[in-house]
Design a protein around this motif. Structure first.
Motif, PDB file in Angstrom:
ATOM      1  N   ILE A  91       0.832  -1.202   0.000  1.00  0.00           N
ATOM      2  CA  ILE A  91       0.000   0.000   0.000  1.00  0.00           C
ATOM      3  C   ILE A  91       0.870   1.256   0.000  1.00  0.00           C
ATOM      4  N   ALA A  92       1.913   1.253   0.826  1.00  0.00           N
ATOM      5  CA  ALA A  92       2.808   2.410   0.885  1.00  0.00           C
ATOM      6  C   ALA A  92       3.485   2.644  -0.456  1.00  0.00           C
ATOM      7  N   TRP A  93       3.856   1.562  -1.142  1.00  0.00           N
ATOM      8  CA  TRP A  93       4.502   1.693  -2.457  1.00  0.00           C
ATOM      9  C   TRP A  93       3.536   2.308  -3.469  1.00  0.00           C
ATOM     10  N   VAL A  94       2.306   1.837  -3.467  1.00  0.00           N
ATOM     11  CA  VAL A  94       1.312   2.359  -4.407  1.00  0.00           C
ATOM     12  C   VAL A  94       1.036   3.838  -4.141  1.00  0.00           C
ATOM     13  N   LEU A  95       0.869   4.188  -2.870  1.00  0.00           N
ATOM     14  CA  LEU A  95       0.561   5.575  -2.534  1.00  0.00           C
ATOM     15  C   LEU A  95       1.724   6.513  -2.815  1.00  0.00           C
ATOM     16  N   THR A  96       2.942   5.989  -2.803  1.00  0.00           N
ATOM     17  CA  THR A  96       4.115   6.828  -2.999  1.00  0.00           C
ATOM     18  C   THR A  96       4.519   6.929  -4.469  1.00  0.00           C
ATOM     19  N   ARG A  97       4.471   5.821  -5.181  1.00  0.00           N
ATOM     20  CA  ARG A  97       5.029   5.780  -6.534  1.00  0.00           C
ATOM     21  C   ARG A  97       4.015   6.005  -7.643  1.00  0.00           C
ATOM     22  N   TYR A  98       2.718   5.928  -7.362  1.00  0.00           N
ATOM     23  CA  TYR A  98       1.720   6.059  -8.420  1.00  0.00           C
ATOM     24  C   TYR A  98       0.794   7.238  -8.129  1.00  0.00           C
ATOM     25  N   HIS A  99       0.343   7.857  -9.169  1.00  0.00           N
ATOM     26  CA  HIS A  99      -0.602   8.968  -9.065  1.00  0.00           C
ATOM     27  C   HIS A  99      -1.889   8.562  -9.789  1.00  0.00           C
ATOM     28  N   PHE A 100      -2.995   8.618  -9.075  1.00  0.00           N
ATOM     29  CA  PHE A 100      -4.278   8.198  -9.638  1.00  0.00           C
ATOM     30  C   PHE A 100      -5.384   8.963  -8.917  1.00  0.00           C
ATOM     31  N   PRO A 101      -6.548   9.046  -9.519  1.00  0.00           N
ATOM     32  CA  PRO A 101      -7.657   9.773  -8.882  1.00  0.00           C
ATOM     33  C   PRO A 101      -8.027   9.144  -7.538  1.00  0.00           C
ATOM     34  N   THR A 168       5.319   3.676   8.660  1.00  0.00           N
ATOM     35  CA  THR A 168       6.748   3.540   8.946  1.00  0.00           C
ATOM     36  C   THR A 168       7.569   3.327   7.681  1.00  0.00           C
ATOM     37  N   VAL A 169       6.960   2.744   6.649  1.00  0.00           N
ATOM     38  CA  VAL A 169       7.691   2.449   5.418  1.00  0.00           C
ATOM     39  C   VAL A 169       7.576   3.580   4.400  1.00  0.00           C
ATOM     40  N   GLN A 170       6.472   4.271   4.397  1.00  0.00           N
ATOM     41  CA  GLN A 170       6.183   5.268   3.360  1.00  0.00           C
ATOM     42  C   GLN A 170       7.264   6.340   3.229  1.00  0.00           C
ATOM     43  N   PRO A 171       7.776   6.936   4.319  1.00  0.00           N
ATOM     44  CA  PRO A 171       8.810   7.973   4.135  1.00  0.00           C
ATOM     45  C   PRO A 171      10.090   7.441   3.495  1.00  0.00           C
TER      46      PRO A 171
END
Length: 287
Positions: A91-101, A168-171
């Protein structure tokens, strides 16, 4: 021979200069805070349990109902923390690396378990996963029952512990330079090799931190679990609920004995996790 002058540099290093003055006040406040909030209550718990004697504590701990509740609490908490660590990383990877509506909305929803009262979460999960609920009704034809089973406990604990794994992973994911992935691909590495050798090593300490925080949160969870667990002794009864039952029966010594063993197991588990985390930082060179 060591002189006072030779010892002073180490002391000065211990009291490193800071932009904010008041080391003595801050250090004293830290000790007082830890004593009042952590150490004294824990000492009182140990002293209350000691009134039973070693034999009495062992008798309570070795009761079949107590052992079943401890297995349920710690076993399901470990499973929920592990599950949350894996999918929290995704989830953290998706929220950080991808841009979507709707990305901002989903990112905000990750923190919902922090703000939502646990009792409200338990009632909502119980209603959704009940046999006649929105999700439970869809699973019923396949013979899958979530509410009022250990699986319901797992769902509730994943719900409350998942934000720790994500935050904890997202930053750290945001700090990973995309050029590292491009360089790995240029050198002929496959996607799996890039993930395993380039991306995961710097994230391992953070994943372990999220796992530890999620596990600690799950072990002590009560409000969201009792509404979906069914609370059947030997089946879906958690240790915190058993402590509450002991208190309602005015068995304070028995309640503190169970609380003490939970404290010992939780502390030992977190100590092991922290040692593994420290090893991973040395191993992968991220201190």
């Amino acid at each position: 021979m060591t002189s006072a002058g030779a010892r002073s540099p180490s002391f000065r290093h211990w009291r490193a200069p800071s932009a904010l003055p008041g080391f003595g006040i801050a250090f004293g406040y830290t000790l007082v805070y830890l004593a009042l909030i952590v150490l004294i209550p824990m000492a009182g718990l140990a002293l209350k349990s000691a009134s039973l004697g070693i034999a009495g504590i062992i008798d309570i701990i070795t009761e079949e109902r107590t052992l079943a509740a401890l297995r349920t609490s710690f076993g399901v908490s470990l499973a929920a923390a592990g599950f949350g660590s894996v999918f929290g990383l995704a989830i953290a990877w998706v929220l950080t690396r991808y841009h979507f509506p709707g990305r901002r909305l989903i990112d905000a929803m990750v923190d919902l378990p922090f703000a939502l009262p646990t009792a409200v979460a338990g009632i909502a999960l119980g209603a959704i996963y009940a046999p006649n609920g929105w999700v439970g009704a869809q699973l019923a034809p396949f013979g899958i029952k979530v509410a009022f089973t250990p699986l319901g406990i797992f769902v509730a604990l994943v719900f409350v512990s998942l934000p720790f794994a994500v935050r904890t992973v997202q930053p750290l994911i945001e700090e990973i330079d995309r050029e590292l992935e491009e360089a790995s691909a240029t050198l002929g590495a496959s996607r799996l090799q890039t993930v395993w050798r380039v991306l995961l090593p710097p994230l391992v300490p953070a994943v372990l931190t999220g796992f530890a925080l999620g596990f600690a949160r799950a072990v002590g969870e009560y409000g969201s679990v009792i509404f979906i667990a069914g609370n059947l002794p030997y089946v879906s009864e958690i240790a915190p609920l058993l402590i509450v039952i002991k208190l309602e029966e005015f068995d304070y010594a028995g309640a503190t004995a169970i609380a003490l063993i939970m404290l010992v197991i939780s502390f030992s588990s977190l100590l092991v996790i922290n040692l593994i985390q420290a090893w991973s930082r040395r191993r992968f060179g991220h201190v």
